[in-house]
Write an enzyme that holds these catalytic residues in place. Structure first.
Site, short mmCIF file in Angstrom:
data_model
loop_
_atom_site.label_atom_id
_atom_site.label_comp_id
_atom_site.label_asym_id
_atom_site.label_seq_id
_atom_site.Cartn_x
_atom_site.Cartn_y
_atom_site.Cartn_z
CE LYS A 191 10.87 -1.22 -11.10
NZ LYS A 191 9.46 -1.02 -10.67
NE ARG A 200 4.50 5.17 -15.58
CZ ARG A 200 5.27 4.20 -15.05
NH1 ARG A 200 6.37 4.49 -14.42
NH2 ARG A 200 4.90 2.94 -15.15
NE ARG A 210 1.98 -2.42 -14.94
CZ ARG A 210 1.83 -1.10 -15.12
NH1 ARG A 210 0.67 -0.63 -15.54
NH2 ARG A 210 2.83 -0.29 -14.89
N1 LIG Z 1 11.76 -8.92 -15.73
C1 LIG Z 1 10.55 -8.99 -16.35
N2 LIG Z 1 9.93 -10.19 -16.46
C2 LIG Z 1 8.75 -10.29 -17.07
N3 LIG Z 1 8.09 -9.25 -17.60
C3 LIG Z 1 8.66 -8.04 -17.53
C4 LIG Z 1 9.93 -7.84 -16.90
N4 LIG Z 1 10.26 -6.53 -17.00
C5 LIG Z 1 9.23 -5.92 -17.62
N5 LIG Z 1 8.27 -6.82 -17.95
C6 LIG Z 1 6.98 -6.53 -18.64
O1 LIG Z 1 6.96 -5.18 -19.09
C7 LIG Z 1 5.95 -4.42 -18.39
C8 LIG Z 1 6.46 -2.99 -18.14
O2 LIG Z 1 7.66 -3.03 -17.41
P1 LIG Z 1 8.10 -1.78 -16.50
O3 LIG Z 1 8.10 -0.52 -17.30
O4 LIG Z 1 9.35 -2.13 -15.78
O5 LIG Z 1 6.86 -1.78 -15.51
P2 LIG Z 1 6.33 -1.02 -14.28
O6 LIG Z 1 6.22 0.44 -14.57
O7 LIG Z 1 5.00 -1.69 -14.16
O8 LIG Z 1 7.24 -1.33 -13.15
C9 LIG Z 1 5.63 -5.23 -17.14
O9 LIG Z 1 4.32 -5.00 -16.67
C10 LIG Z 1 5.81 -6.67 -17.68
O10 LIG Z 1 4.70 -7.09 -18.42
#
Ligand SMILES: Nc1ncnc2c1ncn2[C@@H]1O[C@H](COP(=O)(O)OP(=O)(O)O)[C@@H](O)[C@H]1O
Length: 191
Positions: A14, A128, A146
């Site tokens: 993403k 990563r 996650r």
């Molecule tokens: N919309 C959301 N609601 C709740 N927690 C979130 C949200 N966006 C991000 N987080 C928190 O931040 C962390 C890292 O987000 P992100 O970088 O988007 O994760 P990933 O690489 O796991 O998709 C998530 O594992 C979660 O703990």
């Protein structure tokens, strides 16, 4: 105004794709993960609260996340549109996003899901983690947690947006350029 939700499991790409799409379509990119990380780095009250959940591979509570998202949207009046990355991640967040966007006289144009197998994604995250400095990418148990959060709380959003006729799926395996091209094909057909 075009508002796109970029959807996918952790590691689906993403953030990488958002960078290209943001420029190409002149959208305001809002990544909840990036905002949390920025706040954690700067040790803000929001960062301190979010950290305890992120460190466990859990989602941050809805109320906190929704408030943060709304504040971020308010910082960009007059934008051509938003690219939401990492939000919504629960049905409650999606409901709130709909209500909020509608209250502004806008709507969610489309949700585009980047799809890939878990095995590929876990390998990507571990790779990563070697360079990103993200603790949540360095520990396979946290990564698995996650995914569990995703399966329980986020996956139902696919049906949620399908019911609204707004869900588009894109194959997330391939070169970065190929995937950008696939996403562009979907977005170009929206208007
Ligand atoms: N919309 C959301 N609601 C709740 N927690 C979130 C949200 N966006 C991000 N987080 C928190 O931040 C962390 C890292 O987000 P992100 O970088 O988007 O994760 P990933 O690489 O796991 O998709 C998530 O594992 C979660 O703990």
């Amino acid at each position: 105004m075009i508002n796109i939700v970029l959807f996918g499991k952790p590691g689906a790409g993403k953030g990488t794709q958002a960078e290209f799409l943001r420029t190409k379509y002149n959208l305001t990119h809002i990544s909840t993960g990036d905002i949390f990380r920025f706040n954690i780095k700067n040790e803000t009250p929001l960062g301190k609260e979010a950290k305890s959940f992120i460190d466990k591979g859990e989602l941050v509570p809805d109320a906190l996340t929704i408030k943060m998202l709304q504040d971020e949207v308010e910082k960009h009046p007059g934008t051509a549109g938003f690219l939401f990355d990492g939000f919504p991640r629960t049905v409650a967040q999606a409901d709130e996003l709909d209500a909020f966007i509608i209250s502004k006289g806008w709507q969610i144009t489309a949700t585009i899901g980047l799809e890939a197998d878990d095995d590929v994604l876990v390998a990507r995250l571990l790779e990563r983690g070697k360079t990103s400095g993200r603790a949540d990418d360095q520990d396979e148990a946290l990564i698995r947690n996650r995914y569990q959060e995703y399966n329980e709380k986020t996956a139902p959003l696919i049906e949620y947006y399908k019911k609204q006729g707004k869900y588009y799926s894109v194959d997330g395996i391939g070169s970065i350029a190929d995937i950008t091209e696939r996403l562009s094909l979907v977005i170009d057909k929206l208007n």
